[in-house]
Structures are given as C-alpha cells and as structure tokens.
Design an enzyme around this catalytic site. Structure first.
Site, short mmCIF file in Angstrom:
data_model
loop_
_atom_site.label_atom_id
_atom_site.label_comp_id
_atom_site.label_asym_id
_atom_site.label_seq_id
_atom_site.Cartn_x
_atom_site.Cartn_y
_atom_site.Cartn_z
N LYS A 1 0.84 -1.20 0.00
CA LYS A 1 0.00 0.00 0.00
C LYS A 1 0.88 1.25 0.00
O LYS A 1 0.69 2.15 -0.81
CB LYS A 1 -0.93 -0.03 1.23
CG LYS A 1 -1.82 1.18 1.32
CD LYS A 1 -2.81 1.06 2.46
CE LYS A 1 -3.54 2.39 2.62
NZ LYS A 1 -4.51 2.37 3.71
N GLU B 1 10.49 -4.58 4.57
CA GLU B 1 10.56 -5.99 4.17
C GLU B 1 10.30 -6.14 2.67
O GLU B 1 11.03 -6.81 1.95
CB GLU B 1 9.52 -6.82 4.93
CG GLU B 1 9.79 -7.01 6.40
CD GLU B 1 9.26 -5.87 7.28
OE1 GLU B 1 8.96 -4.77 6.72
OE2 GLU B 1 9.18 -6.06 8.49
N GLY C 1 -4.80 -1.85 4.95
CA GLY C 1 -4.01 -2.98 4.46
C GLY C 1 -4.66 -4.32 4.75
O GLY C 1 -4.76 -5.19 3.87
N ARG C 2 -5.14 -4.51 5.97
CA ARG C 2 -5.72 -5.81 6.34
C ARG C 2 -7.13 -5.99 5.81
O ARG C 2 -7.76 -7.02 6.04
CB ARG C 2 -5.66 -6.01 7.85
CG ARG C 2 -6.30 -4.88 8.65
CD ARG C 2 -5.92 -4.96 10.12
NE ARG C 2 -6.39 -3.83 10.90
CZ ARG C 2 -5.74 -2.67 11.03
NH1 ARG C 2 -4.59 -2.49 10.42
NH2 ARG C 2 -6.23 -1.71 11.78
N GLU D 1 -4.61 -6.69 14.79
CA GLU D 1 -4.11 -5.36 14.40
C GLU D 1 -5.25 -4.32 14.48
O GLU D 1 -5.01 -3.15 14.65
CB GLU D 1 -3.51 -5.40 12.99
CG GLU D 1 -2.46 -4.31 12.76
CD GLU D 1 -1.75 -4.41 11.42
OE1 GLU D 1 -2.42 -4.31 10.38
OE2 GLU D 1 -0.51 -4.58 11.40
N HIS E 1 -4.79 -33.67 17.55
CA HIS E 1 -3.69 -34.53 18.00
C HIS E 1 -2.55 -33.71 18.56
O HIS E 1 -1.42 -34.20 18.67
CB HIS E 1 -3.23 -35.42 16.85
CG HIS E 1 -4.34 -36.31 16.37
ND1 HIS E 1 -4.58 -37.56 16.93
CD2 HIS E 1 -5.31 -36.10 15.46
CE1 HIS E 1 -5.65 -38.08 16.34
NE2 HIS E 1 -6.11 -37.22 15.45
N LYS F 1 9.37 -0.35 14.34
CA LYS F 1 9.95 0.03 13.03
C LYS F 1 11.00 1.12 13.23
O LYS F 1 12.07 1.09 12.63
CB LYS F 1 8.86 0.56 12.10
CG LYS F 1 7.92 -0.48 11.56
CD LYS F 1 6.95 0.17 10.57
CE LYS F 1 5.82 -0.75 10.21
NZ LYS F 1 4.79 -0.13 9.39
O1 F6P Z 1 3.32 -2.74 9.75
C1 F6P Z 1 1.97 -3.04 9.66
C2 F6P Z 1 1.46 -2.76 8.28
O2 F6P Z 1 1.37 -1.39 8.07
C3 F6P Z 1 0.12 -3.44 8.04
O3 F6P Z 1 -0.94 -2.74 8.54
C4 F6P Z 1 0.14 -3.59 6.56
O4 F6P Z 1 -0.81 -4.51 6.11
C5 F6P Z 1 1.57 -4.03 6.33
O5 F6P Z 1 2.31 -3.29 7.27
C6 F6P Z 1 2.12 -3.83 4.95
O6 F6P Z 1 2.03 -2.50 4.56
P1 F6P Z 1 2.20 -2.08 3.04
O7 F6P Z 1 1.11 -2.72 2.26
O8 F6P Z 1 2.14 -0.59 3.03
O9 F6P Z 1 3.55 -2.59 2.58
#
Ligand code: F6P
Length: 543
Positions: A215, A221, A276-277, A362, A393, A504
């Site tokens: 987003k 990452e 995002g979620r 979240e 199990h 972060k």
């Molecule tokens: O760090 C949490 C977050 O902001 C989530 O809410 C989001 O889904 C995820 O990181 C990834 O964010 P982006 O889509 O901006 O890379």
C-alpha cells in the site's frame, strides 16, 4: 452539515446500564451448563441458528440464554452500532487518527451501484481499476504477457507483507480447487533472506512475474525483497529491460513505485480508504486474480458483498457478524477469556487463522479509545488456530480438559473440493464430535478423575455447502464485520495500527549500528546494548 465522524458514545463503557446489566446477568447465569440449557429448551439449536445466503451458523453451543442475547444486542444499540455501521458504509471519516474513510465495502459493490464520497463516485473508480487488473490477469493466464525472452509467464511471485500478503496467500490456498493448472504462485513476505532465496531457487527468470504489493511502497521488508528479486532478474536477463516486462506493482503510492523503477503503466492502484488488512479484494488481490481468473474473483467479491448486505440490513438478533462480535465480548469481558480459536475443518483454509490474526489483532489490539481515553476493559483476544483434524492430535487436550476457557469457531463444509474415499465423512465426523464433546463432556468413571470431561466449553459452528470463492468472500466479510462490531462497542478505532510503529523506528536506528565500523556508542538499555554487542562480535562469521 458535517457529521460527527465517530458516533461512539463518549461515556466509559463499563459504567453504562447495559454493561452493568450484563455483569449482573453473568453472575446469575455464567456457570449454567450447556447440558441444562439444552435440556430446558428442546428448540434451542433451531432458535440459536442463523442462516444467511447458504451459510449456516449454529450459536446454540454458546453459554448464552435468550436474555443474554437480548442484553448484548441492547448494548450494541446503546453504543450506536447501527449508526456506526451506516457511517462506515457511507464513507464518513471514521478512521479518526488517520482522518480517512473506511470503505473496503465499496470494493465489492456491484458495477451498477453508485457511492459518492467527498464528491467522487468510488464505485466507478473501483471498477476502473478492477477492469485493468482483470485485463492484465487474462493476458497472463492466456500467455499473452511475455517475459524478456518472449516466453509466456508461468509463475507469479507476490512480494508483500501483512495485508499485502496474508489475504492473497490465504485465498490462493483456500481456492486451490478452482485455480486450474499451469500457473504457480509463491508468496514472499519475510525480510529473512531465507524466504526470497528459497523461492528464487525454484523459479525460472524467463517465465516469472514479480508482483510487488505494498500500500505504502515504503515497507522495509517488501522493498528489500523486491530489490533482491530485481537484482536477481537483471543479472540473469543481462538487462534492465526485463524489469519492464516482469515487474508490476500494486500500491497507492505512484511516486515510490516510479522511484523503484516500475513503469506506472504497470501499476495497479487503490485508495487510502482501504486498510491494508482489509485490502485482499482490491488490486492487492492481483496475484490471486491471475491464479483463479477474473470470473472466480468476481464470485469472491459477490460473497463479500452478500455478507455486507446482511450486516447492513439484518436485525441484530439475526445478524451474523453482530452476533459473533457480541459473543466475543461476552467471553472476553465477562468470562475473562483471553484467546479465540478458529478451527477450519478444510485443509485449504490452513492460512485462514493467520489471516484473521492480522485482521482482528491489528484492528482491536488496542488500549486507548478512538476518543483517546484509556480503556477500562479488555479488548481484542489472541486469535489462533489450525485446520482440523491436526489440532486434535496436538492441543485439543487443553481445550477439553485445561483450566482455560477457549471459545472456538468450527468451520466445516458439506462437500469436499477434493472428494475421494471416506476422507470427508471421517473429517466431518470429527468436526461434529469435537463440538459435542466440548459442550457436553462426560462424567469420569469411578476412581478415574483424569477421564472427566467437564464440558460447557463454548463453540460456534459455521457450515456451508462447499468452499467456493463466494463462500470464502462471505467468511472473510463475516470476520471483518465481527471485528468492526467489537471495535465499535469497545469504542476503538479499528482501522489504525500505531502499535507497529515503535518497533519500526527502533529497527531503523539499530540497523546502521549493526554494520558500523569500529566500536560505536550504543544508547539503548543495558540488555539491548549487550545483545547488539554480542551480535556485532559474531556477525562476521554468519555474514
Ligand atoms: O506494519 C503493519 C502494516 O502497516 C500493516 O498494517 C500492513 O498490512 C503491512 O504493514 C504492509 O504495509 P504495506 O502494504 O504498506 O507494505
């Protein structure tokens, strides 16, 4: 006239009359046993089951009476849930800390609907992007989108994390039966190099499409993985030109996409009013669209929309997301339950609990209300689960005989997408057996207390005919709105995630310290300084 963006009543929840009535009611019936509740009402299962668009939800094995539900729905009314639902669907800026509307429900509105928000028709915008994404998905599926050596693409690598990974990855597994042959998707999320390395080792640089989903397009990452993938591709292709053919982006941030080196013509957008979620049904679902095709994706959206309509129009007493949300409040706040298990008896839903973890934890893992006041009550539970029967199990021992109350949702299907042999009936025999055993238990034979099953362990059973794209959409929207219901009643803003920021920022400070030459002064606490020192002394061996 400007509307109040947050119609949550300002008074402290625990002092409200409905809350106090629920506290008294819990004292009166909290220890009632499901055996007695069923014995007292032969119609209980029927009375406490709700069906919506083919999804049957049996609430009768919950520790509630008719009065409990009356009090809980009264609480929802007192907290203005109906107004809050309308405010969300209408596009009010209910995400107050980020000053945004919350409109994931607009992502699944049919093309012939209109929703004017702040002067523009968001449905038209949604369908414009959807059509572009569908066109691209069709091209890839038909072999019309070629890689840098003019070979058709046969593998998709989705690079994203959190909401830009969990939804599409979950749905990719869940819809395995409708994916068809010939196209594989991999989902890379972790900044741990093991993740991208294991995928790059398995894919062909001539036939792999990278979908960079973020987003913000600033997530450490995702950008680290995307740069690694890009360098890998350029090195093997011997030219930057491969990137134009084999990298596309899904984002709201065109500037950063361009800065990364992806042509905006190869970017699929969405809007800041999609959290995002809550984004798997936006262009964030591009990898999934390619895997299952636009027709199946449209069915998925129809399932979401059916649940949206149900949530918006059904009376609270028959409203599935409202009822599930209220039950969660009943267990969290009155029984002190700390976790909630989601147990799909469908192997394809293996990633569903992990998806729900982000959605729920979240959204509602918060201790300050939308009005900025500390809460005086527990909020979102720890959500967890794995597919049945594997969990039986492993950890079901604790569910049956442990000291904790663990409310659980059991999700099952009348027909398997992978029929054959006796598998499905045996799976479902276990499904029904578990909720029966948890509810009713069994007395111990004389002298064998270890064989006592106290029962009275609450479960909700969700049953659909088959796991289809439509049903998956219904299920996801059901939990989205359950989370919304709870957030509304607890007075939270379920749509921000400030709790992820501090880590972060600190990681951004620590990263250069790990690599700095010499002996940099570290300004952390004693433990962190020492751990970083140890890492610095050993990292050259592991580099
Ligand atoms: O760090 C949490 C977050 O902001 C989530 O809410 C989001 O889904 C995820 O990181 C990834 O964010 P982006 O889509 O901006 O890379």
């Amino acid at each position: 006239m400007a509307r109040d963006p947050s119609p949550i009543p300002p008074e402290e929840l625990t002092t409200t009359p409905p809350w106090q009535a629920l506290t008294a009611h819990h004292r009166a019936i909290g220890s009632a046993h499901l055996r007695d509740l069923f014995a007292a009402d032969p119609e209980r299962a029927q009375r406490l089951s709700v069906e919506a668009d083919g999804l049957l939800v049996d609430l009768s094995k919950n520790r509630v009476t008719h009065d409990t539900l009356t009090l809980l729905t009264g609480l929802a009314r007192q907290r203005g849930l109906a107004e809050h639902i309308e405010a969300m669907f209408r596009g009010d800026r209910i995400n107050v800390t980020e000053d945004r509307p919350v409109l994931h429900t607009a992502l699944r509105l049919p093309r012939d609907r209109r929703l004017i928000v702040e002067g523009s028709d968001v449905v038209a915008d949604v369908h414009r992007v959807l059509e572009r994404a569908y066109g691209f998905a069709r091209d890839v599926r038909r072999g019309n989108w070629l890689g840098h050596t003019d070979r058709p693409l046969s593998t998709v690598v989705n690079i994203g994390i959190g909401g830009s990974d969990l939804g599409p990855a979950m749905a990719y597994d869940a819809l395995a039966a409708v994916r068809g042959e010939g196209l594989d998707c991999h989902f890379v999320s972790n900044i741990d190099g093991a993740d991208i390395a294991s995928v790059l080792a398995r894919v062909d640089p001539e036939t792999t499409l990278f979908v960079v989903s973020s987003k913000t397009f600033t997530t450490l990452e995702t950008l680290t993985n995307a740069h690694t993938a890009r360098a890998w591709l350029v090195e093997r292709a011997g030219s930057e030109r491969a990137v134009a053919r084999q990298f596309v982006a899904v984002s709201t941030n065109a500037d950063e996409v361009v800065r990364f080196g992806i042509d905006p013509a190869n970017m699929f957008g969405f809007w800041d009013w999609v959290g995002g979620r809550y984004s798997m049904d936006s262009a964030i679902g591009l990898s999934l669209m390619i895997a299952i095709g636009p027709e199946r994706f449209t069915e998925l959206l129809a399932g979401f929309h059916a649940m949206d309509e149900h949530f918006r129009t059904a009376p609270f007493e028959r409203n599935l997301p409202v009822l599930l949300g209220l039950l969660g409040i009943w267990y969290t706040n009155f029984f002190g339950a700390e976790t909630h298990a989601v147990l799909p008896y469908a192997h394809e839903l293996g990633r569903f609990p992990a998806y729900l973890q982000q959605l729920d934890m979240e959204s509602n893992g918060k201790s300050v209300t939308a009005a900025g006041l500390p809460v005086a009550h527990a909020t979102g539970p720890v959500v967890w689960g794995t597919p049945g029967t594997n969990g039986q199990h492993a950890y079901f021992q604790l569910l049956h005989q442990g000291t904790r109350l663990v409310p659980a949702d059991f999700i099952g299907f009348a027909r398997s997408n992978f029929p054959g042999g006796d598998h499905h009936d045996l799976l479902m025999a276990n499904f029904f057996a578990q909720t029966e055993a948890l509810a009713f238990g069994q007395d111990a034979p004389a002298g064998q207390p270890y064989r006592s099953f106290a029962g009275n362990r609450p479960t909700t059973t969700l049953l659909a005919e088959r796991l289809t794209p439509f049903v998956l959409g219904q299920l996801v929207a059901l939990y989205e709105h359950k989370v919304f219901t709870q957030g509304s009643i607890w007075g939270l803003n379920s749509f921000d995630q400030w709790g992820v920021e501090l880590g972060k920022v600190l990681a951004g400070r620590i990263a250069p310290e790990l690599r700095a030459a010499g002996d940099p002064a570290l300004g952390h606490d004693g433990s962190t300084n020492r751990l970083i020192g140890w890492y610095r002394r050993h990292r050259s061996d592991t580099a």
